[in-house]
Motif scaffolding. Structure first.
Motif, PDB file in Angstrom:
ATOM      1  N   MET A  13     -28.131 -16.130  36.991  1.00 58.15           N
ATOM      2  CA  MET A  13     -26.699 -16.311  36.943  1.00 58.15           C
ATOM      3  C   MET A  13     -26.348 -17.325  35.863  1.00 58.15           C
ATOM      4  O   MET A  13     -26.980 -18.369  35.744  1.00 58.15           O
ATOM      5  CB  MET A  13     -26.199 -16.781  38.307  1.00 58.15           C
ATOM      6  N   ASP A  14     -25.347 -17.018  35.058  1.00 63.35           N
ATOM      7  CA  ASP A  14     -24.917 -17.901  33.987  1.00 63.35           C
ATOM      8  C   ASP A  14     -24.122 -19.078  34.529  1.00 63.35           C
ATOM      9  O   ASP A  14     -23.459 -18.985  35.555  1.00 63.35           O
ATOM     10  CB  ASP A  14     -24.035 -17.141  32.980  1.00 63.35           C
ATOM     11  N   GLU A  50     -12.306 -13.634  33.305  1.00 62.77           N
ATOM     12  CA  GLU A  50     -13.729 -13.469  33.610  1.00 62.77           C
ATOM     13  C   GLU A  50     -14.532 -14.394  32.683  1.00 62.77           C
ATOM     14  O   GLU A  50     -14.042 -14.831  31.645  1.00 62.77           O
ATOM     15  CB  GLU A  50     -14.150 -12.015  33.367  1.00 62.77           C
ATOM     16  N   GLU A  51     -15.773 -14.649  33.039  1.00 62.59           N
ATOM     17  CA  GLU A  51     -16.604 -15.554  32.250  1.00 62.59           C
ATOM     18  C   GLU A  51     -16.782 -15.080  30.799  1.00 62.59           C
ATOM     19  O   GLU A  51     -16.774 -15.903  29.882  1.00 62.59           O
ATOM     20  CB  GLU A  51     -17.976 -15.745  32.906  1.00 62.59           C
ATOM     21  N   THR A  52     -16.902 -13.780  30.583  1.00 61.52           N
ATOM     22  CA  THR A  52     -17.063 -13.290  29.206  1.00 61.52           C
ATOM     23  C   THR A  52     -15.811 -13.574  28.382  1.00 61.52           C
ATOM     24  O   THR A  52     -15.903 -13.943  27.210  1.00 61.52           O
ATOM     25  CB  THR A  52     -17.372 -11.782  29.172  1.00 61.52           C
TER      26      THR A  52
END
Length: 61
Positions: free
Chosen positions: A1-2, A39-41
């Motif tokens: 997980m990032d 979102e994280e991206t």
């Protein structure tokens, strides 16, 4: 997980004269508004673009 992307906010909230971005973090007002639901991206893309804008702003001064 990032690792979650931290907000680039530096508590120097000053909008540029043209109203295009925050001079503290380099984000556009739209990006600031979207941050909480992004979102994280998307957050990574925002942080990268904001850093580039800040670098450009510094070079212009």
């Amino acid at each position: 997980m990032d690792t979650p992307v931290a907000s680039p906010c530096r508590n120097i909230c000053r909008v540029s004269a043209d109203g295009a971005l925050c001079e503290g973090c380099g984000r556009t007002l739209d990006e600031i508004g979207r941050w909480q639901t992004a979102e994280e991206t998307e957050r990574r893309a925002i942080v990268t673009a904001a850093a580039a804008r800040l670098a450009q702003l510094r070079r212009a001064r």
